[in-house]
Design a protein around this motif. Structure first.
Motif, mmCIF file in Angstrom:
data_model
loop_
_atom_site.group_PDB
_atom_site.id
_atom_site.type_symbol
_atom_site.label_atom_id
_atom_site.label_comp_id
_atom_site.label_asym_id
_atom_site.label_seq_id
_atom_site.Cartn_x
_atom_site.Cartn_y
_atom_site.Cartn_z
ATOM 1 N N CYS A 39 -2.281 24.505 -15.933
ATOM 2 C CA CYS A 39 -1.284 24.571 -14.855
ATOM 3 C C CYS A 39 -1.167 26.026 -14.428
ATOM 4 O O CYS A 39 -0.705 26.857 -15.202
ATOM 5 N N CYS A 96 -3.531 19.597 -14.514
ATOM 6 C CA CYS A 96 -3.074 19.460 -15.894
ATOM 7 C C CYS A 96 -3.377 18.076 -16.455
ATOM 8 O O CYS A 96 -3.388 17.893 -17.667
ATOM 9 N N CYS A 138 2.002 18.104 -8.541
ATOM 10 C CA CYS A 138 0.833 18.283 -7.684
ATOM 11 C C CYS A 138 0.164 16.952 -7.358
ATOM 12 O O CYS A 138 0.111 16.048 -8.189
ATOM 13 N N CYS A 166 8.136 21.963 -12.325
ATOM 14 C CA CYS A 166 6.851 21.298 -12.044
ATOM 15 C C CYS A 166 6.822 20.830 -10.594
ATOM 16 O O CYS A 166 7.777 20.247 -10.087
HETATM 17 S S1 SF4 Z 1 -0.303 21.616 -12.406
HETATM 18 FE FE1 SF4 Z 1 0.732 19.892 -13.412
HETATM 19 S S2 SF4 Z 1 2.468 20.824 -14.541
HETATM 20 FE FE2 SF4 Z 1 1.698 22.359 -13.103
HETATM 21 S S3 SF4 Z 1 2.989 22.123 -11.287
HETATM 22 FE FE3 SF4 Z 1 1.167 20.848 -10.938
HETATM 23 S S4 SF4 Z 1 1.715 18.806 -11.718
HETATM 24 FE FE4 SF4 Z 1 3.243 20.260 -12.531
#
Ligand code: SF4
Ligand code: SF4
Lengths: 240, 330
Positions: free
Chosen positions: A116, A81, A76, A73
């Protein structure tokens, strides 16, 4: 605001999977556990992992290059998500930017995994809740651990120091300097998810040299004559 | 994407239930305007909306099996209504029970014959409790259609779904199957509305064929934003994955791949086009000509099976960018 993150140096990663196993070892027995395996000793083993190391081949043989690619992960800064979760189980911590799942609230609907783009979330087959990298939240916030151990298990395990950990919002942190000076980049920038984790590209060290630098600029004849050795006597033979 | 049977049943069942309810209310409104014969409160409206409620109930049961564990329905699912500010799934979890309650009240008010006008609009249109509930329920049904469809249409990473066409398809498929079911129900209970509902069913089926046709055309030429280059950040035209890091599969290989060959996917596509659009329209036309009580029922059964195939294909045609990371088993 603090944004903790990993910076992964693809130039040094040798694909040894030490981070994968240390992650599983720490997290299956920690706050985020368990990470259950199904059929671990059968033909078709599967299980929950927060971290995977993949391998890509770049180029056409014989001009190929192997890229070992650790994947977890990315925490982000605009995590797509989180807002889709109907229960509020998925959240981003205000104080350090780590994206987490509250396993007591999650209903296992998998909707966040669709949201995600990187496929970093995995549903645990036994607990039936969504799991993903926690950046070892139970280590990095544990004030009882000595300072140098307050790092994710993968970072401590990496034998080549391919994984750096720190605050990417602090311009003077090790990770910010590495991103700035070594060309750190984000995965799939086209989605605007602003991953906090960065990757450092493969880099080659080359000297730049021009033809005239290969010639002896002070050669009075402006051309390379045969070495004196061919005439039987060298400079070294001359006694002063 | 992997087509989950729980979701296939959920979306097709509630779609038909919502459509049937809106068909009943449409019939009531038409009879109010003296365009149609008024029908019996108990045997038509109450029984019809009870049928809609049964479909919605089965949809809810299917939804329970979409949870990680069915027991989460009792222990945790209530939390699902808390994030309605940001999550379309949460909004659906509110809209579905709310709509079911309205259908239930509509059925009860018809059963109890609550037809004394509460007020009269412009001295012409008497509004009673049943009509009020019907209109509010129809609005709730539309809201539910939008919520259900937006669960898919709002995920921008699934570019095949991320389009207003997805919303149009969900609404039109629900209305088509619901009105076909209303025709079947009318034929079964010997009510002279088979033609009325049949015509609307054909109209909605044709409209659905148009919007679904557009979305299939769009999806056939879609240009995916993410590539292997952006996925790992290496600028080279030739990149191949040699290892995804494991051999026995993971959540990522199970949830995001349908596992069917290109031939099967094409066969399902052909199957649903025939079963959803062509056969029901032909059967409804034939029933109009022959006056058969069974053909509309057959039309609904065929269309429902076709819609399940359509929903399967809907999932199978969506390509998630995460699949770029799961190309090579090693
Ligand atoms: S979208 Fe959410 S689960 Fe996917 S990498 Fe980014 S923070 Fe992590
Ligand atoms: S699987 Fe859990 S964390 Fe993910 S969206 Fe559903 S409830 Fe939220």
């Amino acid at each position: 605001m603090t944004q903790l993150a990993l910076v992964i140096d693809l130039n040094v990663c040798v694909g040894c999977h030490a981070c994968v196993t240390s992650c599983k070892e720490w997290n299956t027995s920690g706050w985020a556990g368990t990470m259950v395996d199904q059929r671990p000793y059968d033909a078709d083993p599967t299980g929950t992992f927060f971290n995977r190391v993949q391998m890509f081949e770049v180029g056409e043989y014989p001009k190929t290059e192997t890229v070992h690619f650790p994947k977890s992960c990315l925490h982000c800064e605009e995590p797509p998500c989180v807002p889709v979760c109907p229960t509020g189980a998925s959240y981003k911590r205000e104080d350090n930017g780590v994206v987490l799942v509250d396993y007591d609230k999650c209903i296992g609907c998998k909707y966040c995994s669709w949201a995600c783009p990187y496929g970093m979330r995995e549903l645990d087959e036994q607990q039936k809740v969504m799991k993903k990298c926690t950046l070892c939240i139970d280590r990095i916030t544990d004030q009882d651990l000595p300072e140098r151990e307050r790092k994710p298990a993968c970072v401590l395990a990496c034998p080549t120091t391919a994984r750096l950990f720190g605050d990417v919002h602090d311009p003077d942190s090790e990770v910010s300097i590495a991103i700035r000076e070594n060309g750190g980049y984000q995965l799939m920038p086209e989605w605007g998810t602003q991953p906090a984790n960065h990757y450092l590209p493969r880099r080659k060290t080359r000297i730049q040299i021009f033809d005239d630098e290969l010639e002896r600029a002070d050669n009075p004849l402006k051309k390379e004559a045969p070495l004196p050795a061919a005439e039987g006597e060298t400079l070294d033979d001359v006694a002063y | 994407m992997h087509p989950a049977f729980s979701v296939i049943f959920l979306t097709t069942l509630i779609g038909a239930g919502q459509g049937l309810f809106m068909a009943l209310v449409t019939g009531q409104v038409y009879s109010l305007a003296n365009l149609l014969e008024p029908q019996d409160n108990v045997t038509f409206y109450a029984a019809g909306s009870a049928l809609a409620l049964v479909l919605l109930g089965f949809g809810l049961v299917a939804a329970v099996f979409h949870l990680g564990k069915p027991s989460y329905f009792l222990t945790r699912a209530w939390r699902g209504v808390t994030q309605w500010r940001t999550s379309w799934l949460s909004r659906e979890l509110i809209a579905l029970p709310a709509f079911m309650l309205l259908v239930f009240l509509y059925a009860v008010s018809h059963y109890a014959n609550l037809t004394n006008p509460l007020f009269v609009i412009k001295g012409q249109i008497p509004v009673d409790v049943t009509l009020l509930l019907g209109v509010i329920g129809s609005l709730a049904s539309l809201v539910l259609f939008v919520c259900t469809a937006m669960i898919y249409a709002s995920v921008r990473f699934l570019q095949e779904w991320h389009s207003p066409l997805t919303v149009a398809n969900f609404i039109l498929f629900g209305l088509a199957s619901g009105f076909t079911l209303a025709a079947a129900f009318s034929a079964w209970s010997d009510v002279a509305l088979v033609g009325f509902y049949g015509v609307w069913a054909v109209i909605f089926t044709v409209l659905a064929a148009i919007t679904r046709g557009f979305s299939m055309y769009r999806n056939g030429r879609i240009k995916h934003k993410s590539t292997l280059q952006t996925a790992i950040g290496v600028r080279h035209t030739k990149i191949r994955q040699r290892s995804m890091g494991f051999m026995g599969g993971s959540f990522n290989t199970r949830e995001f791949f349908h596992g069917a060959g290109a031939g099967s996917v094409a066969a399902v596509k052909l199957f649903f086009v025939v079963m959803v659009f062509l056969v029901p329209v032909a059967l409804l036309a034939a029933s109009n000509a022959l006056g058969s009580a069974y053909l509309p029922i057959l039309a609904f059964a065929v269309q429902y099976v076709g819609l399940m195939a359509e929903r399967w294909y809907f999932f199978a045609e969506a390509k998630h960018p995460q699949n770029l990371y799961y190309q090579s088993v090693a």
